[in-house]
Design an enzyme around this catalytic site. Structure first.
Site, PDB file in Angstrom:
ATOM      1  N   GLY A 413       0.639  -1.068   0.041  1.00  0.00           N
ATOM      2  CA  GLY A 413       0.049   0.013  -0.132  1.00  0.00           C
ATOM      3  C   GLY A 413       0.763   1.418   0.068  1.00  0.00           C
ATOM      4  N   GLU A 414       0.180   2.451  -0.484  1.00  0.00           N
ATOM      5  CA  GLU A 414       0.888   3.779  -0.758  1.00  0.00           C
ATOM      6  C   GLU A 414       2.411   3.673  -1.180  1.00  0.00           C
ATOM      7  OE1 GLU A 414       0.576   6.394   2.631  1.00  0.00           O
ATOM      8  OE2 GLU A 414      -1.313   5.863   3.383  1.00  0.00           O
ATOM      9  N   GLY A 415       2.310   2.819  -2.352  1.00  0.00           N
ATOM     10  CA  GLY A 415       3.521   2.618  -3.144  1.00  0.00           C
ATOM     11  C   GLY A 415       4.197   1.312  -2.778  1.00  0.00           C
TER      12      GLY A 415
END
Length: 592
Positions: A413-415
Site C-alpha cells: 500500500g501507498e507505493g
C-alpha cells in the site's frame, strides 16, 4: 542516450519539478548521495514543544482509556467492520482531526504529535489505524493542504469530528504505484461550470462509508489539444452517477476497513470542487502520500512495540527443557533484533515527521525510505515474535496470527516497496549523475556555452566529496566512535554511487538489482543517523538530570553495529554478486 533513456530522464526531472519549483536546499538523503551529512535535518533530535506535549499527554491518556474500554480488535477482524461507536469515540477524542486547525474544530497538532497518536492506535489494531490514516492522513490532508477557505469552511467542520468521513481515491486498474497512469476522465462542460467524471476506482479505503472523497481524474490541458493532466476533485456519493460497485472487498488482513470499488458514470462535479490548481492533481496526490507514509511509519512502530511486548512476555513465562525460552540464545537473538529495530523505527519516524513540521519542502526521499524501512522491519519483527511463540501463534486465540495478516499489506500500500526502492535510488543518484553529465558533455564539446564553468563546479563537487569524510556532530563522547564510523560509511557510499554512475551510465536506469543495493545502503544510513541522533539526545538529557554520563543503550548500539555491517555488505555486493545468474534463471523460468 537512446530515445527511451532520454524519456526516462525527462520523466524523473518532471517528477521533481512537479513537486518543487526552483532551487532547493540540499535535503538529508540527497546529501548522502552527494557525500554530505546535512546535520541540521537530523540533529539535534527533535522534541515536541512543551505546551503541545502537555496537550498530547492529556489526549493520549484519554485515547488509551477509550481504546481500553471500547476497541475490540478481535471483533473488528471477525466482523470485518469498525463499529460506529469506535469511530464516534475517535472523533470525540479528536483523533479524526488531529492536525486540522482549531478554527475548524481540530486539535492543531503537529505531525510529530499526530504520529504519537497513530503509534498508540497501531499498537492495538491495524484496521483502526489504517482507517484513521485513510480518513485523516490522506483523506482530510489534501483538503488541509490545498483547499480554499470556502472549501475548508464547507467540508472540514464535519470531517474533523467524524460526523463525515473522508477517503482518498487514486488507485485504478491501471494506476497503482504508477500514480501518473490515472484513466478516469473529467470532461469540462461547454459553459465551464462543471466537469463530467467517468471511470472506476478500486482498493479505496472508506469508499462506501465516506461522505467526501478526493478523486483523481484526467482533465484536458487548455490550449493543448489531445494533452491531459490529472486534477483532484472533491466528490460526494450523493452525486447522480456515483455507484458503489463493491462496498467491502473481502481480504486477507485489515478486514475491519471498508475497502471498496466504485464507478462514476457521467457524474457532474462543480468546478468549485476542484482541489488545488487544475492539472496539478498528481502534485496533490504525491504530497498527500508523503504525509500518509509518515503516519504509516508511526503505525508500524506501534505494532513493532506490541510484537516486542508479546515476545518478551512469552519468553519469560513459557518453559521448555526446564528453562524459560528467554534463556535460549536463539530466542534472545530474536528479541534483541525486535528491540533494536523498534528503537530505530521510532527514531526514524520522529525525524521524518519533524521535517514536515519545520516547513521543509523536499522530504519525498525521506518519507519513501521511512515507508519501506518500517514496513519491512515490522514484517521481520512479527515473524520473530511469531516464531518465539511457536505453534500457539498459529491459532486465532492469540493476536499474532491477525497481526501477521494485517501487516502484509504494508509493503504494498501507498507505493509498493519495490517501486519506492527504485525511486529512492534513481532520484538520489540524479544529483551526482547530472554533475557527471556536465563534465562529460563539456569534454565532448568544450566550446558549449557555460560548459567550462559548470563542468569545473561539478568536478569540484565530486572531487570534494571523494576526498572529504563527512563530520557527524554528536555531543556525547560515548558516541564519537559510532559517529566517525557513520561518516566514513557515508564517504564509502558516495564513492560507490560515483563508481556505479561512471561504470554503468544511463543503463543504470533499468538495473534494479544495483538500485536496490544503493537504496538499501542509503536507508540504513538514514536509520543509523536517526538512531545516533536519538541516543545522543537521551545521553544529554540524562546528564542534565544527574544521570550517568556513560548511559548504555544496548538496543541502539546493536542496531548501529548491525546496520553498519549491512551497509558494508550492500556496497560490497555492487561488485560481487550473482545478478547475471539471477536474471538468467528468472528468464528461464519465465520462458523468455
Amino acid at each position: 542516450m537512446t530515445e527511451a533513456e532520454l524519456q526516462r530522464q525527462k520523466e524523473m526531472q518532471q517528477a521533481e519539478e512537479l513537486l518543487f519549483a526552483g532551487p532547493q536546499a540540499l535535503g538529508f538523503v540527497k546529501g548522502l548521495f552527494a557525500g554530505h551529512f546535512v546535520s541540521d535535518w537530523v540533529m539535534p533530535y527533535p522534541r515536541i514543544p512543551a505546551a503541545q506535549q502537555t496537550e498530547l499527554d492529556k489526549t493520549l491518556r484519554e485515547l488509551r482509556a477509550f481504546l481500553d474500554s471500547t476497541l475490540d480488535p478481535v471483533a473488528i477482524d471477525r466482523n470485518a467492520d469498525i463499529p460506529r461507536e469506535v469511530i464516534d469515540g475517535l472523533g470525540r477524542v479528536g483523533v479524526l482531526g488531529m492536525t486540522a486547525p482549531k478554527d475548524f474544530g481540530g486539535h492543531g497538532f503537529s505531525q510529530m504529535a499526530n504520529c504519537k497518536i497513530l503509534e498508540e492506535i497501531g499498537r492495538r489494531c491495524a484496521s483502526t489505524s489504517v482507517f484513521v490514516n485513510a480518513h485523516h492522513s490522506i483523506g482530510i490532508r489534501a483538503l488541509l493542504l490545498f483547499g480554499t477557505l470556502e472549501q475548508n469552511e464547507k467540508w472540514l467542520p464535519k470531517l474533523v469530528t467524524g460526523e463525515w468521513l473522508g477517503a482518498f481515491a487514486l488507485t485504478e486498474k491501471e494506476a497503482g504505484s504508477d500514480a501518473a497512469n490515472v484513466q478516469m476522465t473529467a470532461t469540462p462542460s461547454d459553459d465551464g461550470s462543471h466537469f463530467i467524471l467517468n471511470g472506476e476506482k478500486r482498493y479505496i479505503t472508506n469508499a462506501a462509508i465516506a461522505q467526501v472523497l478526493t478523486v483523481m481524474a484526467r482533465t484536458p490541458v487548455p490550449g493543448k489539444p489531445g494533452k491531459t493532466a490529472i486534477t483532484a476533485f472533491l466528490v460526494t456519493p450523493d452525486m447522480p452517477g456515483f455507484e458503489i460497485l463493491e462496498a467491502r472487498m473481502p481480504k486477507m488482513g485489515i478486514r475491519g476497513t471498508a475497502t471498496g470499488r466504485f464507478a462514476m458514470r457521467n457524474v457532474r462535479v462543480p468546478k468549485e470542487n476542484i482541489l488545488g490548481p487544475p492539472g496539478k492533481g498528481l502534485k496533490v496526490a504525491l504530497t498527500v502520500l508523503d504525509f500518509g507514509r509518515t503516519t504509516f511509519g508511526a503505525c508500524c512502530t506501534g505494532a513493532a512495540k506490541t510484537s516486542l511486548e508479546l515476545a518478551v512476555k512469552h519468553a519469560n513465562t513459557r518453559k521448555q527443557f526446564n528453562k524459560t525460552l528467554g534463556n535460549f540464545h536463539l530466542v534472545k537473538k530474536k528479541i534483541a533484533r525486535i528491540a533494536a529495530d523498534a528503537y530505530a523505527m521510532e527514531a526514524m519516524t520522529t525525524i521524518t515527521a519533524s521535517l514536515i513540521d519545520r516547513g521543509l519542502e523536499d522530504y519525498m526521499l525521506e518519507t519513501a525510505m521511512l515507508k519501506v524501512f518500517t514496513t519491512e522491519r515490522l514484517w521481520e519483527c512479527l515473524n520473530d515474535a511469531f516464531q518465539i511463540h511457536g505453534g500457539s501463534a498459529y491459532f486465532v486465540d492469540l493476536p499474532l496470527e491477525r497481526m501477521l495478516r494485517d501487516a502484509r499489506i504494508n509493503q504494498i500500500g501507498e507505493g509498493s516497496n519495490e517501486v519506492l526502492t527504485s525511486f529512492i535510488a534513481l532520484v538520489g543518484m540524479r544529483g551526482p549523475g547530472m554533475e557527471f553529465k556536465e563534465i562529460y558533455d563539456t569534454m565532448l564539446k568544450p566550446t558549449r556555452e557555460g560548459g567550462i564553468g559548470k563542468a569545473w563546479s561539478a568536478g569540484m563537487n565530486r572531487l570534494g566529496a571523494t576526498v572529504r569524510i563527512p563530520d557527524v556532530p554528536v555531543r556525547s563522547a560515548e558516541l564519537k566512535s559510532f559517529a566517525n564510523q557513520l561518516g566514513r560509511l557515508i564517504w564509502r557510499f558516495n564513492v560507490a554511487v560515483n563508481k556505479s554512475l561512471i561504470l554503468y551510465r544511463e543503463p543504470i536506469l533499468d538495473m534494479q538489482l544495483v538500485q536496490e543495493r544503493i537504496a538499501n545502503a542509503a536507508m540504513d544510513l538514514f536509520a543509523s543517523a536517526a538512531v545516533i541522533s536519538r541516543w545522543d539526545s537521551e545521553i544529554q538529557f540524562a546528564q542534565r538530570n544527574g544521570g550517568s554520563p556513560s548511559a548504555k543503550n544496548s538496543a541502539a548500539e546493536l542496531f548501529l553495529r548491525q546496520s553498519f555491517r549491512r551497509i558494508r555488505n550492500y556496497l560490497a555486493g555492487l561488485g560481487d554478486n550473482d545478478d547475471k545468474l539471477i536474471l538468467k534463471a528468472a528468464d528461464s523460468a519465465l520462458g523468455s
